[in-house]
Design a protein around this motif. Structure first.
Motif, PDB file in Angstrom:
ATOM      1  N   UNK A 187       0.840  -1.184   0.000  1.00 33.23           N
ATOM      2  CA  UNK A 187       0.000   0.000   0.000  1.00 33.23           C
ATOM      3  C   UNK A 187       0.880   1.240   0.000  1.00 33.23           C
ATOM      4  N   UNK A 188       0.585   2.228  -0.836  1.00 32.58           N
ATOM      5  CA  UNK A 188       1.406   3.439  -0.871  1.00 32.58           C
ATOM      6  C   UNK A 188       1.489   4.082   0.511  1.00 32.58           C
ATOM      7  N   UNK A 189       2.721   4.286   0.984  1.00 36.05           N
ATOM      8  CA  UNK A 189       2.956   4.817   2.320  1.00 36.05           C
ATOM      9  C   UNK A 189       3.662   3.833   3.230  1.00 36.05           C
ATOM     10  N   UNK A 190       3.665   2.539   2.854  1.00 36.61           N
ATOM     11  CA  UNK A 190       4.283   1.525   3.710  1.00 36.61           C
ATOM     12  C   UNK A 190       5.809   1.584   3.625  1.00 36.61           C
ATOM     13  N   UNK A 209      12.737   1.839   6.282  1.00 30.49           N
ATOM     14  CA  UNK A 209      12.777   2.920   5.305  1.00 30.49           C
ATOM     15  C   UNK A 209      11.510   2.863   4.455  1.00 30.49           C
ATOM     16  N   UNK A 210      10.889   4.015   4.270  1.00 29.82           N
ATOM     17  CA  UNK A 210       9.661   4.075   3.481  1.00 29.82           C
ATOM     18  C   UNK A 210       9.930   3.678   2.037  1.00 29.82           C
ATOM     19  N   UNK A 211       8.979   2.980   1.461  1.00 29.33           N
ATOM     20  CA  UNK A 211       9.019   2.706   0.031  1.00 29.33           C
ATOM     21  C   UNK A 211       8.694   4.003  -0.703  1.00 29.33           C
ATOM     22  N   UNK A 257       6.910  -5.720   3.186  1.00 34.19           N
ATOM     23  CA  UNK A 257       6.355  -4.382   3.431  1.00 34.19           C
ATOM     24  C   UNK A 257       5.385  -4.386   4.607  1.00 34.19           C
ATOM     25  N   UNK A 258       5.403  -3.293   5.366  1.00 33.97           N
ATOM     26  CA  UNK A 258       4.539  -3.176   6.542  1.00 33.97           C
ATOM     27  C   UNK A 258       4.217  -1.708   6.756  1.00 33.97           C
ATOM     28  N   UNK A 259       3.311  -1.451   7.699  1.00 31.75           N
ATOM     29  CA  UNK A 259       2.975  -0.087   8.059  1.00 31.75           C
ATOM     30  C   UNK A 259       1.517   0.240   7.819  1.00 31.75           C
ATOM     31  N   UNK A 392      -6.767  13.908   9.100  1.00 27.40           N
ATOM     32  CA  UNK A 392      -5.310  14.111   9.142  1.00 27.40           C
ATOM     33  C   UNK A 392      -4.629  12.799   9.519  1.00 27.40           C
ATOM     34  N   UNK A 393      -3.705  12.367   8.700  1.00 29.37           N
ATOM     35  CA  UNK A 393      -2.977  11.111   8.910  1.00 29.37           C
ATOM     36  C   UNK A 393      -1.487  11.452   8.938  1.00 29.37           C
ATOM     37  N   UNK A 394      -0.744  10.834   9.862  1.00 30.02           N
ATOM     38  CA  UNK A 394       0.671  11.192   9.952  1.00 30.02           C
ATOM     39  C   UNK A 394       1.539   9.990  10.278  1.00 30.02           C
ATOM     40  N   UNK A 395       2.782  10.087   9.878  1.00 30.83           N
ATOM     41  CA  UNK A 395       3.777   9.050  10.141  1.00 30.83           C
ATOM     42  C   UNK A 395       4.988   9.697  10.777  1.00 30.83           C
ATOM     43  N   UNK A 396       5.331   9.222  11.958  1.00 28.33           N
ATOM     44  CA  UNK A 396       6.522   9.698  12.662  1.00 28.33           C
ATOM     45  C   UNK A 396       7.632   8.678  12.473  1.00 28.33           C
ATOM     46  N   UNK A 397       8.747   9.081  11.897  1.00 24.45           N
ATOM     47  CA  UNK A 397       9.857   8.154  11.718  1.00 24.45           C
ATOM     48  C   UNK A 397      10.457   7.811  13.081  1.00 24.45           C
TER      49      UNK A 397
END
Length: 405
Positions: A187-190, A209-211, A257-259, A392-397
């Motif tokens: 899925x885009x964003x994983x 690391x993000x795809x 892939x995950x996330x 609002x959706x967010x990803x914190x590294x």
């Protein structure tokens, strides 16, 4: 074993202690566990251990669980995020027994005289309840992974067939299965986990690391910023090794892939993609997917970085924009040179209030990625501009330490 009312009250009674001493507890826990089970040093990110980020993240998670012990279902979003991370690290059910043993021992050792058998038993039941929940979730994620064409679990060797410098700090790695097989869609964003051997530590170290490309069935692309970590500190050692030592033709180990930070591909409403620095990577995957699938969704691209030398994917973004009739771009640099003083470029940090109705669109979904302070600012600015938090959706590294509401 079901947790009893009395045990729930005992758990809730530890909340004040966890608020005050949670990081001390988790620091002791990790030290104890990695001392007794050194093989787990190959699983945990020692850079996050050294910086204290992992200890803080676990302390926050334990506190959140204790505060919501009567109804852990309210933590489903956080549990899902952790489950994806565990699958990306090949965490298995048997690991929970090791973690539980050292967590309970740490609670007893840190609390000292405030610890007593009934309290430890209450935490043992509570922990097992959580471990069963996590193991069940992860079992489903593993099953989903192998059910896909080209899917797998565990670590799989991939060949670096291309290495492309995207900016002075960021390089892309095109990864193809060493076995010649296909790769599973994602899925885009994983993200992917990659694992490298660090001879200086005599350990494997995993990193996520993000795809950075859309799914294509043939290869994966990750785009990595070279971090400023210094030997022998593990923070930055993997990114530096990828940049300096890993070359085309080399083999690295990759997990599936995950996330859960993913583009909602079922919608037709507008999308606003807001990134800071290397946070551009998962959003680029989303943008590529939208264009590759011929989507007519209106897309707003907002990106901030220090200057154009560190600005990755400038040319690909121009090409993608030419293919999409509804893409508007807004680029923020800390400082602009004369060539950049044109429409669509802004001096300073990303400031959505300067874009106003150009960035706030009716029924849009907003995807944020970048450093924690960046995400916090954009989240708060969007709320102030009337956007609902559900949009609002967010990803914190790194370890999740950011809770926005």
């Amino acid at each position: 074993m079901m947790i009893s009312t009395e045990q729930i009250e005992l758990i809730k009674g530890t909340v004040p202690v966890l608020r005050e001493h949670g990081v001390a507890l988790t620091t002791h826990f990790y030290s104890r566990m990695l001392s007794h089970n050194p093989e787990l040093k190959n699983v945990f990110n020692l850079g996050n251990q050294g910086s204290g980020k992992q200890q803080l993240s676990l302390a926050m998670a334990v506190l959140a669980y204790a505060e919501r012990i009567e109804d852990p279902s309210v933590l489903v979003s956080a549990v899902t995020k952790i489950g994806h991370k565990h699958v990306s690290l090949d965490i298995r059910p048997e690991h929970y027994a090791i973690v539980g043993k050292h967590l309970l021992a740490s609670i007893s050792e840190v609390l000292g005289d405030d610890s007593f058998p009934e309290l430890i038993e209450a935490w043992a039941v509570a922990y097992q309840q959580l471990a069963d929940l996590m193991a069940g979730l992860e079992k489903n994620l593993y099953s989903d992974a192998v059910a896909k064409e080209g899917g797998w679990t565990g670590w799989r060797p991939f060949i670096v067939k291309q290495k492309v410098q995207e900016s002075v700090e960021i390089a892309s790695f095109y990864l193809y299965p060493a076995d010649g097989g296909k790769v599973a869609d994602f899925l885009p964003g994983q993200y992917l986990s990659v694992r490298l051997l660090l001879p200086e530590l005599n350990l494997f170290q995993p990193r996520q690391y993000s795809l950075s490309s859309a799914p294509n069935g043939t290869y994966y692309r990750i785009s990595v910023k070279k971090e400023a970590g210094k030997d022998p500190h593990p923070s930055g050692m993997i990114s530096n090794k990828l940049h300096d030592a890993v070359q085309e033709g080399d083999v690295i180990e990759v997990a599936c892939p995950a996330g859960d930070f993913t583009l909602d591909t079922g919608k037709e409403t507008p999308v606003v993609l807001i990134s800071g620095g290397v946070g551009v990577t998962p959003l680029l995957s989303m943008l590529e997917y939208l264009i590759d699938t011929g989507s007519n969704r209106e897309v707003v691209w907002v990106h901030g970085c220090r200057n154009r030398n560190v600005h990755a994917f400038q040319e690909p973004l121009t090409s993608l924009g030419a293919k999409h009739g509804k893409l508007q771009k807004h680029i923020f640099y800390d400082s602009l040179d004369e060539q950049m003083q044109v429409e669509g470029y802004y001096e300073g940090i990303v400031d959505l209030s300067r874009l106003k109705e150009q960035a706030v669109l009716q029924d849009a979904d907003y995807y944020l990625c970048g450093p924690a302070p960046f995400i916090k600012k954009q989240f708060e600015d969007l709320i102030a501009m009337g956007v609902s938090k559900e949009a609002i959706h967010y990803e914190e590294f790194g370890p999740a330490n950011l809770i926005l509401s």
